[in-house]
Scaffold this active site. Structure first.
Site, PDB file in Angstrom:
ATOM      1  NE  ARG A   1       1.361   2.914  -1.817  1.00 23.35           N
ATOM      2  CZ  ARG A   1       1.839   2.804  -0.531  1.00 23.35           C
ATOM      3  NH1 ARG A   1       3.102   2.746  -0.357  1.00 23.35           N
ATOM      4  NH2 ARG A   1       0.743   2.486   0.299  1.00 23.35           N
TER       5      ARG A   1
ATOM      6  N   GLY B   1      -0.305  -5.492   0.230  1.00 19.77           N
ATOM      7  CA  GLY B   1      -0.362  -6.827   0.550  1.00 19.77           C
ATOM      8  C   GLY B   1      -0.929  -7.054   1.925  1.00 19.77           C
ATOM      9  NE  ARG B   2       2.794  -4.663   6.091  1.00 30.70           N
ATOM     10  CZ  ARG B   2       3.392  -4.172   7.401  1.00 30.70           C
ATOM     11  NH1 ARG B   2       3.068  -4.808   8.498  1.00 30.70           N
ATOM     12  NH2 ARG B   2       4.377  -3.512   7.300  1.00 30.70           N
TER      13      ARG B   2
ATOM     14  CG  ASP C   1       1.408 -13.101   7.730  1.00 32.27           C
ATOM     15  OD1 ASP C   1       1.429 -11.778   7.404  1.00 32.27           O
ATOM     16  OD2 ASP C   1       1.848 -13.479   8.814  1.00 32.27           O
TER      17      ASP C   1
ATOM     18  N   GLY D   1       1.454  -3.664  -4.586  1.00 29.86           N
ATOM     19  CA  GLY D   1       0.194  -3.372  -4.043  1.00 29.86           C
ATOM     20  C   GLY D   1      -0.048  -3.456  -2.575  1.00 29.86           C
TER      21      GLY D   1
ATOM     22  CG  ASP E   1       7.288   0.344  -2.620  1.00 27.50           C
ATOM     23  OD1 ASP E   1       8.506   0.318  -3.265  1.00 27.50           O
ATOM     24  OD2 ASP E   1       7.003  -0.131  -1.887  1.00 27.50           O
ATOM     25  CG  ASN E   2       7.836   2.574   1.039  1.00 29.02           C
ATOM     26  OD1 ASN E   2       6.572   2.469   1.203  1.00 29.02           O
ATOM     27  ND2 ASN E   2       8.854   2.065   1.294  1.00 29.02           N
TER      28      ASN E   2
END
Length: 507
Positions: A195, A104-105, A137, A102, A266-267
């Site tokens: 994707r 994440g950033r 983060d 998912g 996922d890419n």
């Protein structure tokens, strides 16, 4: 502002840029995403705003001042109509399946329909933690933001399907990786962020209803002419369309020496666009086995492996779609295999056509692909620069004296000489030399995002706060086929001490 010397906007026009959002993904069921706003940053500063792309999206780049744009494009202020969310997806990463990845950033702000009638996503990368961040983060260092801006816009200028970069913003915050780095936020534009991994997310949960909803959504968005086909046939046709797009994309990558570096599922975008420019790189010397990514220890995503990996990724999409294709599973597998067969045929056709165009042949005949393959073999054996060899061939079409600029690219110049004699004999049938040369210059770029130039521009910006190299490189990359002087630094291979042999993921 295109990362250049454009004067800053000093007078606020409006409080909101008036982006016309129409957010279809946000209308899908809640399990497709997590709704949340971007996390504000400390002191956003606009580094680059892609004015031409703004206008093609129906956005007025001068609608608001620079400070307001920085706040919006850093995630500090939501524009009217945005419905921010993080998308759910899974993926095979270096062949290992991870069922929950998912955004994440990244936060999808929403969708806009451009002046060309095409719907596109606006996404902020580096916009803070989401439920998919795991231990991350949610932030992005400024360096990878600048890398994606440069390389994605270069890919667009080269005519290769790609996500685009609308803006780069410095966050005014530190990001902690192996060292302390300045942070940044990229605004990415994509035909969609669907994707192979998006399908895998629901298939792994045996959520066949969601797989069907996602397939119908993808068809409506990318292949609307298939929408009225009866159910099993439209999913087979959809799988074949995705395969054809990937075949064309990978063939186009190989024509410019591009190594994606992280071709995880996922890419792998359903749209057929290049997505994720983390550890990507471009060949200097032609080397089929070239690997740059620091995390690709086994060479899975080497330059010459990319067609095979694309086919593998497509097989994973087919796995997800099997329940939609037929019952029993054996019949579904046969249907999927038939659809996927289109990839190999399309890739071979696209590659052969592309590689013979690079040597000036517009009307190919038997033996031409072998002539091009022979040149590549000699380049590999002699360390010849990929981009410069093909570009300089255009100068030498009708003038053997121009071979003097090509021969030194080969460790053994005689390896080029014997090939060039056969090449010129073949080109006699392709028309006047000046026409062939012009055609070759439209096919073979003079400028690509050479690794040492990209890294140099990033280092200047991140380590010295100097955006000049970034702006100058960007200006060269968006006009890649223009003639340049022989000593132009943007066209030349790196000196030995400048070579970049390892690239790193932006996370």
């Amino acid at each position: 502002m295109d990362a250049s010397a454009a004067p800053p906007l000093t007078q606020p026009r409006k409080a909101d840029p008036g982006i016309s959002f129409d957010n279809t993904y946000a209308r899908l069921p809640a399990r497709f995403y997590a709704r949340l706003p971007p996390t504000p940053v400390a002191e956003p500063t606009l580094i680059a705003l892609n004015e031409g792309l703004c206008r093609s999206l129906g956005i007025d780049p001068e609608a608001v001042d620079e400070t307001t744009w920085a706040a919006i494009l850093a995630g500090n202020r939501l524009p009217a109509g945005a419905e921010p969310l993080a998308q759910a997806y899974a993926g095979h990463q270096f062949g290992v399946f991870v069922p929950s990845l998912g955004d994440g950033r990244a936060i999808l702000l929403g969708e806009v329909v451009g002046t060309d009638g095409v719907r596109r996503d606006l996404q902020l990368k580096g916009s803070g933690r989401t439920p998919f961040s795991r231990m991350g983060d949610g932030r992005a260092p400024l360096g990878p933001v600048l890398r994606e801006f440069l390389v994605s816009e270069a890919m667009a200028a080269l005519g290769i399907p790609t996500t685009r970069s609308l803006a780069a913003v410095a966050s005014g915050e530190a990001v902690y990786r192996d060292r302390v780095l300045p942070g940044g936020v990229l605004t990415r534009v994509a035909s969609s962020h669907l994707r192979v991994g998006t399908f895998q997310y629901f298939a792994a949960r045996n959520d066949i209803e969601a797989v069907r909803l996602l397939a119908d959504y993808a068809i409506a968005r990318h292949d609307p002419d298939l929408a009225d086909m009866p159910a099993p046939e439209r999913y087979r046709a959809f799988l074949e369309r995705v395969a054809l797009r990937q075949a064309d994309l990978v063939a186009a990558w190989l024509m410019v020496g591009f190594v994606h570096g992280v071709m995880n599922t996922d890419n792998c975008a359903i749209s057929g666009e290049t997505i994720d420019f983390g550890p990507c790189a471009f060949l200097d010397a032609y080397e089929p086995g070239a690997v740059f990514s620091s995390i690709d220890h086994g060479g899975r995503y080497a330059y010459a492996n990319q067609p095979r990996i694309a086919a593998w990724n497509l097989a994973r999409l087919a796995d997800c779609l099997l329940p939609l294709l037929a019952e029993p599973q054996e019949e579904a597998i046969a249907i999927a295999e038939d659809a996927l067969a289109a990839f190999g045929e399309r890739f071979r056709t696209a590659y052969r056509a592309g590689i013979v165009r690079k040597i000036g042949i517009a009307r190919p005949r038997e033996g031409d692909a072998e002539l091009a393959a022979d040149l590549l073999a000699r380049m590999a054996e002699n360390g010849a620069d990929f981009t410069l060899t093909f570009r300089r061939l255009a100068e030498a079409v009708g003038d053997p004296a121009a071979d003097g600029a090509i021969r030194p690219l080969f460790a053994d110049p005689a390896a080029f000489d014997s090939w060039a004699e056969r090449w010129r004999a073949r080109l006699v049938e392709e028309g006047p030399a000046e026409e062939v040369a012009a055609r070759m210059k439209r096919t073979n770029p003079a400028v690509i995002p050479r690794n040492h130039l990209v890294e140099g521009a990033i280092a200047a910006a991140v380590e010295r706060g100097d955006l000049g190299p970034f702006a100058c490189l960007h200006a060269a990359l968006i006009d890649p086929y223009a003639d340049r002087t022989p000593d132009d630094r943007y066209t030349l291979p790196p000196a030995p001490h400048e070579r970049v042999t390892v690239t790193f993921c932006g996370t």
